[in-house]
Design a protein around this motif. Structure first.
Motif, PDB file in Angstrom:
ATOM      1  N   THR A  13     -48.945 -14.757 -58.521  1.00  0.00           N
ATOM      2  CA  THR A  13     -48.067 -15.223 -59.589  1.00  0.00           C
ATOM      3  C   THR A  13     -47.989 -16.742 -59.544  1.00  0.00           C
ATOM      4  OG1 THR A  13     -46.151 -15.021 -58.155  1.00  0.00           O
ATOM      5  CG2 THR A  13     -46.616 -13.153 -59.571  1.00  0.00           C
ATOM      6  N   ILE A  14     -48.195 -17.332 -60.715  1.00  0.00           N
ATOM      7  CA  ILE A  14     -48.092 -18.785 -60.841  1.00  0.00           C
ATOM      8  C   ILE A  14     -47.028 -19.052 -61.892  1.00  0.00           C
ATOM      9  CG2 ILE A  14     -49.316 -20.870 -61.587  1.00  0.00           C
ATOM     10  CD1 ILE A  14     -51.861 -19.580 -60.505  1.00  0.00           C
ATOM     11  N   ALA A  15     -46.073 -19.913 -61.572  1.00  0.00           N
ATOM     12  CA  ALA A  15     -45.007 -20.155 -62.535  1.00  0.00           C
ATOM     13  C   ALA A  15     -44.858 -21.643 -62.810  1.00  0.00           C
ATOM     14  CB  ALA A  15     -43.694 -19.585 -62.015  1.00  0.00           C
ATOM     15  N   VAL A  16     -44.551 -21.948 -64.059  1.00  0.00           N
ATOM     16  CA  VAL A  16     -44.252 -23.323 -64.435  1.00  0.00           C
ATOM     17  C   VAL A  16     -42.787 -23.549 -64.103  1.00  0.00           C
ATOM     18  CG1 VAL A  16     -44.088 -24.952 -66.331  1.00  0.00           C
ATOM     19  CG2 VAL A  16     -45.950 -23.283 -66.274  1.00  0.00           C
ATOM     20  N   ILE A  17     -42.499 -24.469 -63.217  1.00  0.00           N
ATOM     21  CA  ILE A  17     -41.116 -24.752 -62.832  1.00  0.00           C
ATOM     22  C   ILE A  17     -40.821 -26.216 -63.147  1.00  0.00           C
ATOM     23  CG2 ILE A  17     -39.463 -24.822 -60.900  1.00  0.00           C
ATOM     24  CD1 ILE A  17     -40.318 -21.989 -61.611  1.00  0.00           C
ATOM     25  N   GLU A  18     -39.863 -26.427 -64.061  1.00  0.00           N
ATOM     26  CA  GLU A  18     -39.559 -27.786 -64.506  1.00  0.00           C
ATOM     27  C   GLU A  18     -38.701 -28.515 -63.474  1.00  0.00           C
ATOM     28  OE1 GLU A  18     -40.291 -29.300 -67.524  1.00  0.00           O
ATOM     29  OE2 GLU A  18     -41.336 -27.647 -68.504  1.00  0.00           O
TER      30      GLU A  18
ATOM     31  N   ASP B  48     -39.353 -25.326 -54.525  1.00  0.00           N
ATOM     32  CA  ASP B  48     -39.473 -24.841 -53.151  1.00  0.00           C
ATOM     33  C   ASP B  48     -38.818 -23.482 -52.977  1.00  0.00           C
ATOM     34  OD1 ASP B  48     -40.987 -26.728 -51.974  1.00  0.00           O
ATOM     35  OD2 ASP B  48     -39.286 -28.067 -51.544  1.00  0.00           O
ATOM     36  N   LEU B  49     -37.601 -23.394 -53.502  1.00  0.00           N
ATOM     37  CA  LEU B  49     -36.843 -22.156 -53.362  1.00  0.00           C
ATOM     38  C   LEU B  49     -37.604 -20.997 -53.986  1.00  0.00           C
ATOM     39  CD1 LEU B  49     -34.150 -20.719 -52.694  1.00  0.00           C
ATOM     40  CD2 LEU B  49     -33.469 -21.241 -55.055  1.00  0.00           C
ATOM     41  N   PHE B  50     -38.102 -21.213 -55.210  1.00  0.00           N
ATOM     42  CA  PHE B  50     -38.791 -20.138 -55.911  1.00  0.00           C
ATOM     43  C   PHE B  50     -40.053 -19.729 -55.164  1.00  0.00           C
ATOM     44  CE2 PHE B  50     -37.012 -20.854 -60.467  1.00  0.00           C
ATOM     45  CZ  PHE B  50     -35.745 -20.584 -59.971  1.00  0.00           C
ATOM     46  N   GLN B  51     -40.725 -20.730 -54.591  1.00  0.00           N
ATOM     47  CA  GLN B  51     -41.945 -20.400 -53.857  1.00  0.00           C
ATOM     48  C   GLN B  51     -41.605 -19.556 -52.634  1.00  0.00           C
ATOM     49  OE1 GLN B  51     -43.697 -24.304 -53.765  1.00  0.00           O
ATOM     50  NE2 GLN B  51     -45.647 -23.503 -54.433  1.00  0.00           N
ATOM     51  N   ARG B  52     -40.422 -19.785 -52.095  1.00  0.00           N
ATOM     52  CA  ARG B  52     -40.034 -19.036 -50.910  1.00  0.00           C
ATOM     53  C   ARG B  52     -39.686 -17.587 -51.249  1.00  0.00           C
ATOM     54  NH1 ARG B  52     -37.218 -23.395 -47.104  1.00  0.00           N
ATOM     55  NH2 ARG B  52     -39.081 -24.524 -47.718  1.00  0.00           N
ATOM     56  N   VAL B  53     -39.119 -17.352 -52.426  1.00  0.00           N
ATOM     57  CA  VAL B  53     -38.667 -15.978 -52.719  1.00  0.00           C
ATOM     58  C   VAL B  53     -39.692 -15.138 -53.460  1.00  0.00           C
ATOM     59  CG1 VAL B  53     -36.214 -16.515 -52.655  1.00  0.00           C
ATOM     60  CG2 VAL B  53     -37.478 -16.671 -54.823  1.00  0.00           C
ATOM     61  N   GLY B  54     -40.815 -15.663 -53.811  1.00  0.00           N
ATOM     62  CA  GLY B  54     -41.765 -14.732 -54.411  1.00  0.00           C
ATOM     63  C   GLY B  54     -42.784 -15.287 -55.381  1.00  0.00           C
ATOM     64  N   ILE B  55     -42.646 -16.534 -55.796  1.00  0.00           N
ATOM     65  CA  ILE B  55     -43.688 -17.085 -56.651  1.00  0.00           C
ATOM     66  C   ILE B  55     -44.759 -17.667 -55.743  1.00  0.00           C
ATOM     67  CG2 ILE B  55     -44.213 -18.911 -58.309  1.00  0.00           C
ATOM     68  CD1 ILE B  55     -41.401 -18.573 -59.395  1.00  0.00           C
ATOM     69  N   ASP B  56     -46.016 -17.371 -56.009  1.00  0.00           N
ATOM     70  CA  ASP B  56     -47.064 -17.885 -55.139  1.00  0.00           C
ATOM     71  C   ASP B  56     -47.222 -19.387 -55.313  1.00  0.00           C
ATOM     72  OD1 ASP B  56     -47.936 -15.564 -53.797  1.00  0.00           O
ATOM     73  OD2 ASP B  56     -48.750 -14.861 -55.698  1.00  0.00           O
ATOM     74  N   VAL B  57     -47.291 -19.828 -56.553  1.00  0.00           N
ATOM     75  CA  VAL B  57     -47.478 -21.246 -56.805  1.00  0.00           C
ATOM     76  C   VAL B  57     -46.525 -21.696 -57.904  1.00  0.00           C
ATOM     77  CG1 VAL B  57     -49.109 -23.063 -57.409  1.00  0.00           C
ATOM     78  CG2 VAL B  57     -49.937 -20.991 -56.285  1.00  0.00           C
ATOM     79  N   ALA B  58     -45.820 -22.783 -57.664  1.00  0.00           N
ATOM     80  CA  ALA B  58     -44.996 -23.368 -58.723  1.00  0.00           C
ATOM     81  C   ALA B  58     -45.713 -24.626 -59.207  1.00  0.00           C
ATOM     82  CB  ALA B  58     -43.620 -23.713 -58.176  1.00  0.00           C
ATOM     83  N   VAL B  59     -45.939 -24.688 -60.499  1.00  0.00           N
ATOM     84  CA  VAL B  59     -46.606 -25.866 -61.056  1.00  0.00           C
ATOM     85  C   VAL B  59     -45.559 -26.670 -61.805  1.00  0.00           C
ATOM     86  CG1 VAL B  59     -48.408 -26.683 -62.598  1.00  0.00           C
ATOM     87  CG2 VAL B  59     -48.760 -24.607 -61.285  1.00  0.00           C
TER      88      VAL B  59
ATOM     89  N   ASP C 247     -55.050  -9.873 -62.180  1.00  0.00           N
ATOM     90  CA  ASP C 247     -55.393 -10.651 -60.998  1.00  0.00           C
ATOM     91  C   ASP C 247     -54.390 -11.782 -60.804  1.00  0.00           C
ATOM     92  OD1 ASP C 247     -57.743  -9.231 -60.317  1.00  0.00           O
ATOM     93  OD2 ASP C 247     -58.726 -10.164 -62.037  1.00  0.00           O
ATOM     94  N   VAL C 248     -53.905 -12.284 -61.915  1.00  0.00           N
ATOM     95  CA  VAL C 248     -52.930 -13.354 -61.820  1.00  0.00           C
ATOM     96  C   VAL C 248     -52.030 -13.320 -63.055  1.00  0.00           C
ATOM     97  CG1 VAL C 248     -54.496 -15.048 -62.876  1.00  0.00           C
ATOM     98  CG2 VAL C 248     -52.606 -15.846 -61.480  1.00  0.00           C
ATOM     99  N   ILE C 249     -50.730 -13.568 -62.858  1.00  0.00           N
ATOM    100  CA  ILE C 249     -49.896 -13.799 -64.029  1.00  0.00           C
ATOM    101  C   ILE C 249     -49.369 -15.228 -63.977  1.00  0.00           C
ATOM    102  CG2 ILE C 249     -49.239 -11.386 -64.451  1.00  0.00           C
ATOM    103  CD1 ILE C 249     -46.521 -11.971 -63.305  1.00  0.00           C
ATOM    104  N   VAL C 250     -49.370 -15.837 -65.145  1.00  0.00           N
ATOM    105  CA  VAL C 250     -48.884 -17.204 -65.272  1.00  0.00           C
ATOM    106  C   VAL C 250     -47.589 -17.142 -66.064  1.00  0.00           C
ATOM    107  CG1 VAL C 250     -49.359 -19.470 -66.243  1.00  0.00           C
ATOM    108  CG2 VAL C 250     -51.230 -18.133 -65.256  1.00  0.00           C
ATOM    109  N   ALA C 251     -46.493 -17.508 -65.446  1.00  0.00           N
ATOM    110  CA  ALA C 251     -45.212 -17.473 -66.154  1.00  0.00           C
ATOM    111  C   ALA C 251     -44.961 -18.835 -66.779  1.00  0.00           C
ATOM    112  CB  ALA C 251     -44.098 -17.103 -65.190  1.00  0.00           C
TER     113      ALA C 251
END
Lengths: 444, 510
Positions: A321-326, A332-343, A294-298
């Motif tokens: 897909t939820i990704a930890v982005i430091e 913003d860029l990552f959210q635009r190309v395919g990550i649903d949520v950047a934390v 249902d969800v993957i957390v990177a």
């Protein structure tokens, strides 16, 4: 207010940036170049030195300081800074730590280590991940007034029933306030006539039920329950996230490549299925049916790897897909190309710390879209500008860009209407455009 | 100084110390002999003097012993052997009945100290044996129950340092949990729990007698059974074992037999007011589950049978009797107590199969029960489940947890090694007993041979079959078989390794 920030890493810098206009900020860092660079880029006093030394602290004017924030990358250093400060002054001390056990020790005996407030970065990030996972299609989720009020930001897709509706038309949910819309780089404070366009990010504030109802309705995310959670990467954040899911009764899966770390995690997480494998191994992903998650957390240790596994998950057909982005610039860029949520761990930390710098101590601060707007909660006292007249009249006197999202009175939630009158002791949740934030904070 | 060879002098000296301490226990039969005015008085006085003299002589071999890890095996194995040898002396000196034969006496003594409960006494009655002699037989089980080494560590300050190693070697289950920083204090805590439960039990038995519910349970019998229930021993001064007592006594014995198979550390927690540790313990829960489950199965099997006993009449069809016999026998056999409240050799095939299964379970670690032990089965079951799981998820990392704590993979391997070795020795025993019986032309059935092997190795005592059954006795086995059984009881009590280690060349070389 005078504030000393020890450690000019990403967190320290984010805090300094947030505070530079409204406060006297002194930043201490051991790196000469960082100090040099800060002197020119921010309107703060940057000092080179070791924050654990009293001499350095005195030089920074610790005796006249109200707040000291220790946010270096070392847990021990941060604790020692706070302890040192307490030997000469009563300034409020905030320490940032990574290790959760330190936080638990501190919570067991408040003001241990001379720390008045402790922020555990990785735990905050893990908690944010858990909150966001719990609400389909949400980009950001937070709780206010002890859980009575929920704020959420949604990405509105073209297929959504509220797309192309005006706020007035969309307003068919009980106890739900449409606070604002982010459209590309623009912030629109919602009024009745504002039209919700596809690809807007809509911020709503209301009861947890109504927010969930709205999420299920207005977003076209698959509405099945969250039961298959896959966390990729056994970093401290990945571990804390798994722990967070476990403590809420979920049994997530965690993929970690390093055998020793995998074993360590498996021992520490009794309800998590730890898999020792490379998360980019397609055969492995197929064998473990990761595509049905249902969800993957990177939560791997680099932003690029997190993007890669998120894209891979996307292609396999993972719902979310939820990704930890430091790195904030990537988010913003990552959210635009395919990550649903950047934390972003730093943003989560900064939110916690910034609320202590507000002259009127806010109960809670949430920054939206890298601090373009904030949602704040505070208790109304006798000399607040919000008192007296109805909300309609009060808000008219405040600068544009303020929305009263929710009110809680005596532990009960009140849906704010134009005619509602605020009383002393009420907890008010406000959505505020960052451009008028200082002005609003002054007024209320 | 690092020693390359085993310091047998230091080891022997410690064995001597323990032997001298054990010689003090002859005081009990001496007092009993005085009370009843029995002639066996001199037997025990002589035995006490002999044991003390040998013990003190051994002690002189090294006045200041400094035992290491290697010596621990020697001390433990030899102590148990010598204690059994000297415990046999009274039987020989008294010269009454079948146990007067030295091998039979050694068998009876080893069976006592190891709490096996297998007997070679042909006639268990006060006509043949004095009350003091039968009480000595009971007392050996009580001394062996919590372990003579634990007792020695508790009372001898000399063993304060090496004590943990000795206790570890005596009960090599997965780890002695130190309750307190001082090992001697831990040993004392265990013995206090043991003594406390024994006293409570004796008081209840005697109270039942005073209230008229247990005519045969006089003070002598209450003490005698108190000495053998909590060590999961199984000896009884009554030839008919617990069958000789009223149903109330039989029901009263069940919870105490059960309690004896529980880790005494948990009882210590309960005594200190902490029930939750007991109820949350994984091993206790499985033990409770196994005993309850097998009891229910056995009850149903007995209820459906047409079994009758001359004393109580029909068992099949009577729920109280079926439940009483089934529960009692399952509780007795599972944790290796070995009491009988009827001749279960008369049970139907399915009921006996349930009993045979129960024999392989054993008590809990840290209890007085013998056998393979519940914890090992629990670990094995958990690894089975893990194997099945990793067949589906080959990349999964799954540690084995016990009470929420992760078990080292090395400990898991050790448990497998032990269990396999245990079963191998069991099968070797079956073969050897069969061969030995054939050699002397002793007619015996397969079930007898199988249960002789498991009942001695598991320290259970009575087996299934006409010879080894609860109303039979091991006296008819050939002498060579009986000596082998002595070895089985010995290595079974010490959980194999301490004894087998002494047989390896590496142990004696370096």
């Amino acid at each position: 207010m005078r504030v000393i920030v020890v450690g000019a890493g990403e967190v320290g810098r984010a805090i300094a940036t947030n505070l530079e206009q409204s406060h006297d900020v002194v930043v201490i860092d051991r790196n000469e170049e960082t100090v040099e660079e800060l002197t020119y880029s921010l309107d703060v006093l940057a000092l080179r030195g070791d924050g654990t030394e009293l001499e350095t602290l005195r030089e920074a004017g610790v005796e006249q300081t109200d707040l000291v924030i220790a946010c270096t990358d070392s847990d021990e250093t941060n604790l020692v800074v706070c302890g040192s400060v307490k030997t000469v002054t009563d300034a409020f001390t905030i320490a940032r730590v990574r290790r959760r056990t330190l936080l638990e020790t501190w919570e067991g005996a408040q003001s241990a280590f001379g720390v008045d407030f402790m922020v555990c970065t990785d735990l905050l990030t893990a908690q944010a991940i858990f909150r966001i996972c719990g609400l389909p299609a949400a980009q950001d989720v937070d709780m206010f007034a002890g859980g009575l009020v929920r704020m959420a930001e949604f990405h509105i897709r073209p297929e959504s029933p509220v797309a192309n509706e005006s706020i007035q038309e969309a307003d068919r949910y009980d106890s739900l306030t449409f606070a604002g819309i982010f459209r590309d780089d623009e912030l629109i404070v919602a009024t009745g006539e504002t039209v919700i366009q596809p690809d807007d990010r809509l911020v709503v504030i209301g009861s947890p039920d109504s927010v969930a109802e709205f999420a299920a309705d207005a977003t076209t995310a698959p509405d099945d329950d969250l039961d298959e959670i896959v966390i990729i990467g056994g970093s401290e954040i990945g571990y804390q996230a798994a722990l967070e899911f476990e403590s809420h009764g979920y049994s997530p899966r965690l993929i970690e490549q390093d055998p020793d770390r995998a074993r360590e995690l498996a021992e520490a997480l009794p309800d998590t299925l730890v898999l020792e494998s490379d998360a980019t191994d397609l055969e492995f992903l197929a064998r473990e049916h990761v595509d049905e998650a249902d969800v993957i957390v990177a939560a791997l240790d680099s932003d690029e790897k997190n993007l890669l596994v998120s894209l891979l998950g996307r292609r396999l057909g993972v719902d979310r897909t939820i990704a930890v982005i430091e790195n904030l610039e990537y988010a913003d860029l990552f959210q635009r190309v395919g990550i649903d949520v950047a934390v972003n761990p730093r943003e989560e930390t900064a939110e916690e710390i910034v609320r202590f710098t507000r002259t009127r101590r806010a109960e809670k601060v949430v920054m939206l879209e890298h601090d373009r707007a904030e949602v704040i909660e505070f208790e109304v006292d006798a000399d607040s500008a919000l008192l007296g007249d109805s909300i309609e009249e009060v808000v008219a006197e405040l600068p544009d860009g303020v929305v009263v999202g929710a009110i809680s009175r005596g532990g009960k939630r009140i849906t704010p209407r134009g005619t509602t009158v605020v009383q002393p002791g009420d907890h008010v949740v406000l959505f505020v455009d960052a451009r008028v934030l200082e002005e609003v904070l002054e007024a209320i | 100084m690092r020693r390359l060879h085993v310091d047998w002098r230091a080891g022997s000296s410690l064995v001597g110390t323990i032997l001298a301490a054990v010689s003090l226990s002859f005081v009990v039969p001496i007092v009993v002999a005085l009370v009843y005015g029995e002639t066996d008085l001199w037997v025990f006085v002589a035995s006490a003097i002999l044991t003390a003299v040998v013990g003190l002589a051994l002690r002189r071999l090294d006045p200041d012993p400094d035992p290491g890890a290697r010596e621990a095996f020697f001390v433990v194995a030899m102590s148990w052997l010598l204690v059994a040898v000297f415990g046999a002396v009274p039987y020989v000196l008294a010269g009454n009945g079948s146990v007067a034969h030295p091998v039979n006496a050694l068998f009876e003594s080893m069976s006592g100290f190891t709490t096996t409960g297998a007997t070679v006494m042909e006639d268990i009655s006060f006509d043949t044996h004095s009350r003091s002699m039968l009480l000595w037989r009971q007392l050996t089980q009580w001394l062996g129950g919590m372990g003579i080494i634990v007792l020695a560590v508790a009372i001898l300050s000399q063993l304060a340092v090496g004590g943990a190693q000795l206790m570890e070697a005596e009960t090599p289950g997965p780890g002695v949990s130190k309750l307190t920083p001082h090992i001697a204090e831990t040993a004392r805590v265990l013995w206090i729990a043991y003594v406390g439960l024994t006293v409570l039990y004796i008081a209840l038995l005697y109270a039942a007698h005073l209230l008229g519910y247990a005519p045969n349970m006089d003070l002598y019998n209450a003490i005698a059974h108190g000495f053998t229930t909590l060590p999961t021993g199984g000896f009884s001064p009554e030839a008919r074992s617990i069958e000789a007592f009223s149903p109330l006594v039989q029901w009263l014995v069940v919870p105490f037999m059960f309690a004896a198979g529980v880790n005494f550390v948990l009882w210590w927690h309960v005594i200190s007011g902490d029930w939750r540790t007991l109820l949350r313990d994984n091993e206790f829960r499985l033990y409770l589950g196994v005993v309850t489950g097998l009891s229910i199965v056995a009850t149903v099997v007995l209820f459906l049978s047409t079994l009758e006993t001359p004393e109580t009449g029909q068992i099949g069809g009577n729920l109280e009797r079926s439940a009483r016999y089934a529960t009692f026998q399952i509780a007795s056999v599972t944790n290796s107590t070995g009491y009988a409240n009827m001749d279960f050799d008369a049970w139907s095939g399915p009921a006996k199969a349930v009993l045979l299964f129960a024999m392989f379970v054993g008590g809990s670690t840290g209890s007085t029960g013998g056998g393979i032990k519940v914890l090992r089965w629990l670990v094995i079951l958990k690894t089975f489940r893990r194997e099945l799981f990793t067949a589906i998820h080959p990349d999964a990392v799954r540690p084995v947890r016990m009470n929420g704590r992760v078990l080292d993979e090395e400990a898991v391997r050790g448990i497998y090694a032990f269990t396999l070795l245990y079963l191998v020795i069991f099968f070797v025993g079956v073969a050897l007993f069969a061969i030995d019986a054939a050699r002397v032309g002793f007619e015996i059935e397969l079930l007898d041979v199988i249960s002789a092997s498991i009942a001695t190795l598991g320290n259970i005592g009575p087996g299934l079959g006409t010879v080894t059954g609860p109303m039979g006795g091991y006296v008819d086995f050939p002498t060579s078989s009986k000596l082998l059984m002595v070895c089985f009881m010995w290595i079974g009590r010490l959980e194999i390794f301490p004894v087998l280690v002494l047989l390896t060349r590496a142990y004696w070389q370096r």
